[in-house]
Design a protein around this motif. Structure first.
Motif, mmCIF file in Angstrom:
data_model
loop_
_atom_site.group_PDB
_atom_site.id
_atom_site.type_symbol
_atom_site.label_atom_id
_atom_site.label_comp_id
_atom_site.label_asym_id
_atom_site.label_seq_id
_atom_site.Cartn_x
_atom_site.Cartn_y
_atom_site.Cartn_z
ATOM 1 N N PHE A 55 0.736 -0.865 0.013
ATOM 2 C CA PHE A 55 -0.292 0.248 -0.159
ATOM 3 C C PHE A 55 1.008 1.490 0.084
ATOM 4 C CE2 PHE A 55 -1.929 3.005 2.767
ATOM 5 C CZ PHE A 55 -2.454 3.951 1.872
ATOM 6 N N HIS B 75 -0.645 8.414 3.640
ATOM 7 C CA HIS B 75 -0.577 7.568 3.927
ATOM 8 C C HIS B 75 -2.117 8.171 5.932
ATOM 9 C CE1 HIS B 75 3.101 6.471 1.682
ATOM 10 N NE2 HIS B 75 2.140 5.947 0.783
ATOM 11 N N GLY B 78 -5.374 9.143 3.602
ATOM 12 C CA GLY B 78 -5.986 8.431 2.265
ATOM 13 C C GLY B 78 -6.458 9.089 0.992
ATOM 14 N N ARG B 79 -6.554 10.617 0.597
ATOM 15 C CA ARG B 79 -6.715 11.165 -0.342
ATOM 16 C C ARG B 79 -5.511 11.747 -0.809
ATOM 17 N NH1 ARG B 79 -12.156 9.683 -1.011
ATOM 18 N NH2 ARG B 79 -12.080 11.277 -2.418
ATOM 19 N N LEU B 155 -7.045 4.170 -5.419
ATOM 20 C CA LEU B 155 -6.669 3.201 -5.090
ATOM 21 C C LEU B 155 -7.844 1.667 -6.054
ATOM 22 C CD1 LEU B 155 -6.210 3.046 -1.413
ATOM 23 C CD2 LEU B 155 -4.609 3.527 -2.929
ATOM 24 N N HIS B 159 -5.195 -2.541 -3.198
ATOM 25 C CA HIS B 159 -4.882 -1.757 -1.814
ATOM 26 C C HIS B 159 -5.539 -0.572 -1.003
ATOM 27 C CE1 HIS B 159 -1.365 -1.075 -4.872
ATOM 28 N NE2 HIS B 159 -0.704 -1.722 -3.501
ATOM 29 N N TRP B 163 -6.354 0.111 2.923
ATOM 30 C CA TRP B 163 -6.896 0.841 3.651
ATOM 31 C C TRP B 163 -8.303 1.008 4.327
ATOM 32 C CZ3 TRP B 163 -5.689 6.012 4.264
ATOM 33 C CH2 TRP B 163 -6.770 6.818 4.851
ATOM 34 N N ARG B 164 -8.857 0.333 4.010
ATOM 35 C CA ARG B 164 -10.241 0.073 4.841
ATOM 36 C C ARG B 164 -9.809 -0.341 6.185
ATOM 37 N NH1 ARG B 164 -12.370 -3.417 0.415
ATOM 38 N NH2 ARG B 164 -14.323 -2.240 -0.641
ATOM 39 N N GLU B 167 -8.233 2.770 8.158
ATOM 40 C CA GLU B 167 -8.770 3.387 8.294
ATOM 41 C C GLU B 167 -9.642 3.165 9.484
ATOM 42 O OE1 GLU B 167 -11.671 3.257 5.463
ATOM 43 O OE2 GLU B 167 -12.223 5.772 5.178
ATOM 44 N N ARG B 174 -1.900 4.224 13.595
ATOM 45 C CA ARG B 174 -2.245 4.635 12.257
ATOM 46 C C ARG B 174 -1.100 5.466 12.157
ATOM 47 N NH1 ARG B 174 -6.158 7.220 7.791
ATOM 48 N NH2 ARG B 174 -7.298 6.530 9.599
#
Lengths: 205, 225
Positions: A55, B75, B78-79, B155, B159, B163-164, B167, B174
Motif C-alpha cells: 500500500f 498515508h 488516504g486521499r 486505489l 490497496h 486502506w479499509r 482506516e 496509524r
C-alpha cells in the motif's frame, strides 16, 4: 503450544518488522526452523506487513509529477503572501507566566468564594448579624432580654417566656398576661430584631 | 552533518521503500534546484537564510521535503487532495514559525511533527464530518457524500483493502505504523515527532501491528474461526 512458542509468538511482530536485537532475532529464527505452528503464525505477520508495504509503495494516479510541480508552485505562492517571519525569537515566557497567573487568580477566587461562604461547623459560626447586632443581642442576653440563636438567622430570634434572673412566673392569670405583654418592653434587639408584632388591641382584663 | 546527509539521501528515496529515487520537482529555478540538491547545505542553513529573507532558500526547503511530507500525509489521510492540502498547510505553518526553530534540534523531526499533527487533525475532522453525514442518513435523507469505509478513487482493490483496515485504526496507532512500516523511520525518530516516549512509540507500534494484522486477516479470510 509450549511456553516457548508463546514467548516466540509475542516477539513475532517485532521480528517480522525488523525491530528485534540480533540475539533475540536469532533465537526466534532458530525456533521457527523447528516449529511449524509458529512458522505459520509468522507467515501471517509477513503477509500483513507485505500488504501494508505494498500500500505504501502504491502511487495513486492523481499524484503524478505534474501535481508535485503544481504543489511546489502553490506553496511558494502561498508563502510569498505571508509576512516575513521575524528573526527575533518569540519569547513565550510572558504568555506562560500570564496563563499561570490567570490560573492562580481563578483558583484563589474560587477558594475564597467557597471558603468564605460558611464555616464548616455550626459551632464555629458567628452570631447572625455581625457588629451592632451581636453586641445588641449579647447585651440583651445579659440582661435577660433576647437570646439570638447564632446560626439560625435574624428572623428566628427567640424570646423567653420568662427571665431566669427574675422570679419564676406564677401560674395566675395576671402573670400570664404580664408575659404576653413582654413584647411591648423595649428590648435592645438592634438590627436583628424581627418585626414587632403588634400586641392585641384589646387585652382581656 | 553525516546524519543529515544520510537523512537527505533517504528523504530523496521513495518513501514507500521501492528503492526508486524521488526527483526534485521539475521546472525549479536553477538556484533552488542547486540549493535543494546540495547535501552540503544543511536544513538549518536554509532556515537561517530563509529567516534573513531568502525566498529561494525556503523554496529549496519546500523542494527538499514536499514529497516526503505529501506521502506521509497521504498515508495518514488516504486521499490525494487532502494530502495536498495538508502538505501546503504544513509549509505555510512552517514558514510562520521559522523564528521559533531550535537550531540545536533536527529540522526534519520538527517539520514532520507539523505534518503529522495536521494530518491527524485532518483525519479527525473527516471522521467527525462522517459522523455528521451518518446523522443525515438516519434522518432519512439520501447522502451523496463519502460513506465510511468507501475507497479513495485512486486505489485499486488490493490497496483499497489495506486502506479499509488502516482506516479503522486509531489515529495514534496509524501514525506510528505509517512512519515505521511504510516510511521506515525508527522508533527513536518517531518518538520526538509525535512527542511521546520511545517506550510509548514501541508499544503503539506493537499494538498497531497487532490490530492491523487481526483486521487484515479477518478481511482476507485468513483468520481462524
Amino acid at each position: 503450544v509450549t511456553p516457548t512458542c508463546d514467548s516466540v509468538r509475542a516477539l513475532l511482530a517485532d521480528f517480522v518488522g525488523g525491530d528485534l536485537v540480533p540475539a533475540a532475532a536469532e533465537g526466534v529464527r532458530r525456533h521457527l526452523r523447528g516449529c511449524a505452528a509458529c512458522r505459520n503464525e509468522a507467515v501471517g505477520w509477513q503477509q500483513a506487513r507485505k500488504a501494508l508495504r505494498g500500500f505504501g509503495a502504491a502511487v495513486p494516479r492523481a499524484a503524478d509529477e505534474a501535481m508535485f510541480v503544481d504543489l511546489h508552485a502553490s506553496i511558494v505562492a502561498a508563502v510569498a503572501s505571508e509576512p516575513r517571519p521575524s528573526s527575533v525569537r518569540v519569547r513565550r515566557f510572558p504568555a506562560r507566566l500570564a496563563s499561570v497567573a490567570a490560573a492562580l487568580v481563578c483558583f484563589l477566587v474560587g477558594w475564597w468564594s467557597v471558603a468564605a461562604r460558611e464555616p464548616l461547623s455550626l459551632l464555629q459560626r458567628d452570631a447572625v448579624g455581625a457588629g451592632p447586632a451581636v453586641a445588641a443581642s449579647a447585651a440583651s442576653t445579659a440582661t435577660g432580654g433576647v437570646s439570638v440563636v447564632p446560626w439560625a438567622g435574624g428572623r428566628v430570634a427567640l424570646r423567653p417566656l420568662a427571665f431566669h434572673d427574675q422570679e419564676p412566673a406564677g401560674g395566675g392569670m395576671m402573670e400570664r398576661l404580664r408575659l404576653r405583654t413582654l413584647e411591648q418592653v423595649e428590648l435592645p434587639l438592634g438590627a436583628v430584631a424581627e418585626p414587632r408584632q403588634q400586641p392585641p388591641s384589646r387585652l382581656p382584663r | 552533518m553525516a546524519q543529515f546527509a544520510a537523512h537527505l539521501k533517504r528523504s530523496l528515496a521513495d518513501p514507500a521503500g521501492s528503492g526508486s529515487e524521488l526527483s526534485l520537482p521539475a521546472g525549479l529555478p536553477a538556484v533552488v534546484q542547486r540549493l535543494a540538491s546540495d547535501g552540503a547545505v544543511g536544513d538549518a542553513e536554509l532556515v537561517r537564510e530563509a529567516l534573513a529573507g531568502g525566498q529561494d532558500h525556503f523554496a529549496a526547503l519546500v523542494a527538499r521535503y514536499q514529497k516526503r511530507a505529501f506521502w506521509v500525509a497521504y498515508h495518514v489521510v488516504g486521499r490525494v487532495e487532502d494530502a495536498r492540502d495538508v502538505t501546503q498547510d504544513a509549509f505555510v505553518r512552517l514558514f510562520r514559525s521559522l523564528a521559533s526553530y531550535d537550531f540545536a534540534r533536527s529540522f526534519y523531526t520538527w517539520f514532520y511533527r507539523i505534518v503529522m499533527n495536521l494530518a491527524i487533525d485532518h483525519l479527525r475532522k473527516i471522521r467527525s464530518r462522517r459522523a455528521g453525514s451518518l446523522e443525515d442518513v438516519l434522518g432519512g435523507l439520501p447522502d451523496e457524500r463519502e460513506a465510511p469505509g468507501s475507497l479513495p478513487l485512486e486505489l485499486d482493490e488490493q490497496h483499497g483493502q489495506v486502506w479499509r483496515v488502516l482506516e479503522k485504526l486509531d489515529a495514534k496507532f496509524r501514525a506510528v505504523l505509517v512512519l515505521r512500516d511504510i516510511h521506515g523511520l525508527s522508533c527513536r525518530e518517531i518518538a520526538p515527532m509525535l512527542r511521546i516516549t520511545h517506550a510509548t512509540a514501541r508499544w503503539r507500534l506493537h499494538r498497531g501491528r497487532q490490530v492491523f494484522r487481526d483486521a487484515w486477516e479477518r478481511l482476507t479470510g485468513r483468520a481462524e474461526p
